[in-house]
Design a protein around this motif. Structure first.
Motif, short mmCIF file in Angstrom:
data_model
loop_
_atom_site.label_atom_id
_atom_site.label_comp_id
_atom_site.label_asym_id
_atom_site.label_seq_id
_atom_site.Cartn_x
_atom_site.Cartn_y
_atom_site.Cartn_z
N SER A 154 0.83 -1.20 0.00
CA SER A 154 0.00 0.00 0.00
C SER A 154 0.87 1.25 0.00
O SER A 154 0.61 2.21 -0.74
N ASP A 155 1.91 1.26 0.82
CA ASP A 155 2.81 2.42 0.88
C ASP A 155 3.54 2.63 -0.44
O ASP A 155 4.01 3.74 -0.73
N LEU A 156 3.66 1.56 -1.23
CA LEU A 156 4.32 1.66 -2.53
C LEU A 156 3.32 1.90 -3.66
O LEU A 156 3.67 1.80 -4.84
N GLY A 157 2.07 2.17 -3.30
CA GLY A 157 1.06 2.49 -4.30
C GLY A 157 0.47 1.30 -5.01
O GLY A 157 -0.24 1.46 -6.00
N GLN A 158 0.71 0.09 -4.49
CA GLN A 158 0.23 -1.14 -5.13
C GLN A 158 -1.00 -1.65 -4.36
O GLN A 158 -0.95 -2.64 -3.64
N LEU A 159 -2.12 -0.97 -4.51
CA LEU A 159 -3.28 -1.24 -3.67
C LEU A 159 -3.94 -2.58 -3.98
O LEU A 159 -4.41 -3.27 -3.07
N ARG A 160 -4.01 -2.97 -5.24
CA ARG A 160 -4.62 -4.25 -5.57
C ARG A 160 -3.81 -5.40 -4.98
O ARG A 160 -4.36 -6.35 -4.41
N ASN A 161 -2.49 -5.30 -5.10
CA ASN A 161 -1.63 -6.34 -4.53
C ASN A 161 -1.69 -6.33 -3.00
O ASN A 161 -1.59 -7.37 -2.36
N ALA A 162 -1.84 -5.15 -2.43
CA ALA A 162 -1.99 -5.04 -0.98
C ALA A 162 -3.25 -5.76 -0.52
O ALA A 162 -3.24 -6.44 0.51
N ASP A 163 -4.33 -5.62 -1.28
CA ASP A 163 -5.58 -6.33 -0.95
C ASP A 163 -5.38 -7.83 -0.95
O ASP A 163 -5.90 -8.55 -0.09
N THR A 164 -4.66 -8.34 -1.95
CA THR A 164 -4.40 -9.78 -2.04
C THR A 164 -3.62 -10.26 -0.83
O THR A 164 -3.96 -11.29 -0.22
N GLN A 165 -2.59 -9.53 -0.46
CA GLN A 165 -1.82 -9.90 0.74
C GLN A 165 -2.70 -9.85 1.99
O GLN A 165 -2.58 -10.71 2.87
N GLY A 166 -3.58 -8.87 2.05
CA GLY A 166 -4.46 -8.76 3.21
C GLY A 166 -5.41 -9.93 3.33
O GLY A 166 -5.68 -10.41 4.45
N ARG A 167 -5.92 -10.41 2.22
CA ARG A 167 -6.83 -11.57 2.28
C ARG A 167 -6.09 -12.82 2.74
O ARG A 167 -6.63 -13.61 3.53
N THR A 168 -4.86 -13.01 2.26
CA THR A 168 -4.09 -14.17 2.70
C THR A 168 -3.74 -14.05 4.19
O THR A 168 -3.78 -15.04 4.92
#
Length: 364
Positions: free
Chosen positions: A121-135
């Motif tokens: 998220s801090d690197l502006g990668q919000l979609r990937n941040a969401d994926t990490q959050g779900r895992t």
């Protein structure tokens, strides 16, 4: 005459080969011994483990170090280290260990995926941040760990906020607050709820959530399991308060909270550069609201001096918002023009624009 000749009486019947003999009927004793041997063989497998208690302790120690280092270190390097440690934990989980050890591994994996979500998220990668959050959430559920559940929901609230999903950010923050925890996560969850309400322009709800954060601070009964980015120190709480008060039209209160935050941060053993930058931005915004462009430029000096790899997405976003909010009467002043130019140059060379984050990278 019969078609088959009679066998001579003096010729013996040939013996059957051992390979075609019917298996002997096991006795009751044989059956009991066979069952016991099978149980012993299974017990040897069940007793084996691919990880020991010392190794588990080391994994958690490394996770704590990463969460702490992230406050002061270059994010891309920390992302690579965190990813490598997560991969080690995943590999262990794919092997065999005691159930309690599996639980500990899921806790470690959950915190590491949560940390990767925060970094993404801090690197502006919000979609990937969401994926990490779900895992991370799956790991928390499999471990049945309430503190991890709450921190993962805090991370998901943060991601949703910066993605503009404000109602969802509130939902995650409130869900996290339902878990019984001992550390400071309840404080951060309330701050995040206030942040989202203030962005929606809901003044009463935002102030109520800030009050809830104060109550949560008084109720803290223990330390944070991981710490670092997964801890909410008083300076971090004041930083949120300053941003919330700015959005609901209380610049004087915002400036007071920002000053308090910097004073608290000065005595902390570790000063988080991201938090400190946002505090200075709140100071600058409060000065601009009062028509003090020179004061705003002075407040932003430490922010504008950040090296490019420390210029996280929340910092660049808030700086851009600051420029947009500059009042019309001061838009042509020398200090304001200089401020605009400095912010534009700052955002061009930032962490989210790092070459490692070109398409296909930084998304694991």
């Amino acid at each position: 005459m019969h078609l088959l000749a009679r066998r001579p009486a003096n010729v013996e019947t040939p013996a059957l080969s051992p390979s075609v003999l019917p298996p002997p009927t096991p006795t009751g004793t044989d059956l009991v011994r066979l069952a016991a041997d099978e149980s012993a063989t299974w017990a040897q497998w069940a007793e084996a483990t691919n990880v020991g208690d010392i190794a588990l302790e080391q994994l958690m120690a490394e996770a704590r170090a990463l969460a702490s280092d992230y406050l002061t270190s270059e994010p891309i390097t920390l992302f690579v280290r965190t990813r490598a440690l997560r991969d080690r934990v995943f590999a262990l989980l794919e092997g065999h260990q005691y159930p309690r050890q599996s639980t500990d591994l899921y806790v470690a994996a959950g915190y590491l995926c949560g940390l990767l979500a925060w970094m993404s998220s801090d690197l502006g990668q919000l979609r990937n941040a969401d994926t990490q959050g779900r895992t991370a959430w799956l790991c928390a559920e499999l471990a049945g760990h309430n503190d991890l559940r709450a921190w993962v929901l805090s991370t998901r609230s943060k991601v949703a906020f910066w993605d503009g999903r404000l109602r969802e950010a509130i939902k995650f923050a409130r869900h996290g607050a339902t878990y019984r925890t001992t550390g400071s996560v309840a404080v951060l969850l309330a701050c995040q709820e206030a942040d989202a309400w203030s962005e929606l322009g809901a003044q009463e709800e935002a102030l109520a959530a800030l009050a809830l954060a104060e109550h949560a601070r008084a109720a803290v009964s223990g330390g944070d399991e991981i710490g670092g980015i997964f801890a909410c120190q008083p300076a971090r709480q004041e930083n949120y308060a300053a941003a919330v008060q700015l959005r609901i039209g209380r610049p004087a209160d915002a400036l007071r909270s920002a000053d308090n935050a910097l004073a608290l941060l000065a005595v902390q053993p570790v000063r988080a550069y991201g938090t400190e930058a946002q505090i200075h931005i709140s100071q600058a915004a409060a000065h601009l609201t009062n028509g003090e462009a020179d004061g705003a430029l002075e407040a932003l000096a430490p922010v504008l001096a950040l090296p490019p790899n420390h210029r996280l997405e929340p910092v660049t976003r808030r700086l851009n918002e600051l420029c947009v909010s500059i009042g019309r009467p001061y838009s042509s002043g020398t200090a304001t023009v200089g401020l605009r130019q400095a912010v534009e140059e700052f955002c061009v060379d930032s962490a989210p624009r790092h070459p490692a984050l070109s398409p296909g990278e930084g998304s694991t």
